[in-house]
Design an enzyme around this catalytic site. Sequence first.
Site, PDB file in Angstrom:
ATOM      1  N   ASP A   1      37.105  48.199   1.616  1.00 17.06           N
ATOM      2  CA  ASP A   1      35.984  47.848   2.660  1.00 17.06           C
ATOM      3  C   ASP A   1      34.661  46.751   2.036  1.00 17.06           C
ATOM      4  OD1 ASP A   1      36.144  50.159   3.777  1.00 17.06           O
ATOM      5  OD2 ASP A   1      34.928  51.039   2.884  1.00 17.06           O
TER       6      ASP A   1
HETATM    7  N1  URA Z   1      37.336  54.594   0.355  1.00 15.77           N
HETATM    8  C1  URA Z   1      36.770  53.836   1.760  1.00 15.77           C
HETATM    9  O1  URA Z   1      36.087  54.647   2.324  1.00 15.77           O
HETATM   10  N2  URA Z   1      36.523  53.028   1.209  1.00 15.77           N
HETATM   11  C2  URA Z   1      37.221  51.693   0.338  1.00 15.77           C
HETATM   12  O2  URA Z   1      36.484  51.003   0.721  1.00 15.77           O
HETATM   13  C3  URA Z   1      37.981  52.574   0.023  1.00 15.77           C
HETATM   14  C4  URA Z   1      38.224  53.762   0.286  1.00 15.77           C
END
Ligand code: URA
Length: 252
Positions: free
Chosen positions: A124
Amino acid sequence: MEGTRYEDRPEDGRGGRIVPMRLQKFLARAGVASRRASENLMTAGRVRVNGEVVTELGSKVDPLVDVVTVDGAEVKLSDGPVTIMLNKPAGVITTMKAQSDRPIVADLVPTREFPGLYPIGRLDADTTGLLLFSTDGNLGNALLHPSKHVSKTYIATLDAPLGKRQADALRQGVELDDGPTQPAVVEFDDEARRVVRITIHEGRYHQVKRMFEAVGRKVRKLHRASFGPLELGSLPSGKWRELTKREVDSLQ
Ligand code: URA
């Protein structure tokens, strides 16, 4: 070959072209050792270029003309795909194509040198840490396929302490919109139980955040510390490094 234009240089079999480069980079790319360990070999006087010992860390070699030896044995560039790890900073989007003026991971990795680089999976925008890239089209499929169960360890900073019951629920698996999660490893990184080290073997959308939400906690910060056998270690935020041959082999 000196002065040969980039376009006229031979392809290196890894999506780029063979260009002059720093000696430690040459050694790392040839699979001798990591860049740092290659620097140590140089300063120890074990590396020669065209017969001369080279200890100067800024020295460059042209792989097309220079003969490099370590302890007397000639070293040649390995051809084949390249795989790197990036320590992704917060606020950078996992994409190779800009869709807005927000920063993207393509700005942080050597796309000119290795044009076929693509990210293996995604983090993310607000997640930091270990993100792999490769020019090897098969590697991503191999590592991301659910049947492979590659482990990923995240350090999550939560809005409130995580209780024992909540931790146990995560360990056993929680119910999400898209089905139950597989068992996870959950450990605490601080006495206040707000910094949690969680290892999962799947890679669903927003998975870690949704898992904590399922037990009533919000993730304030998320950082990926390892991917399979690879650890981010002390790689600074925003920096990348090429994997050694041994590390690439460990992924297979
Ligand atoms: N899980 C998440 O919620 N976000 C990420 O970036 C990676 C794993």
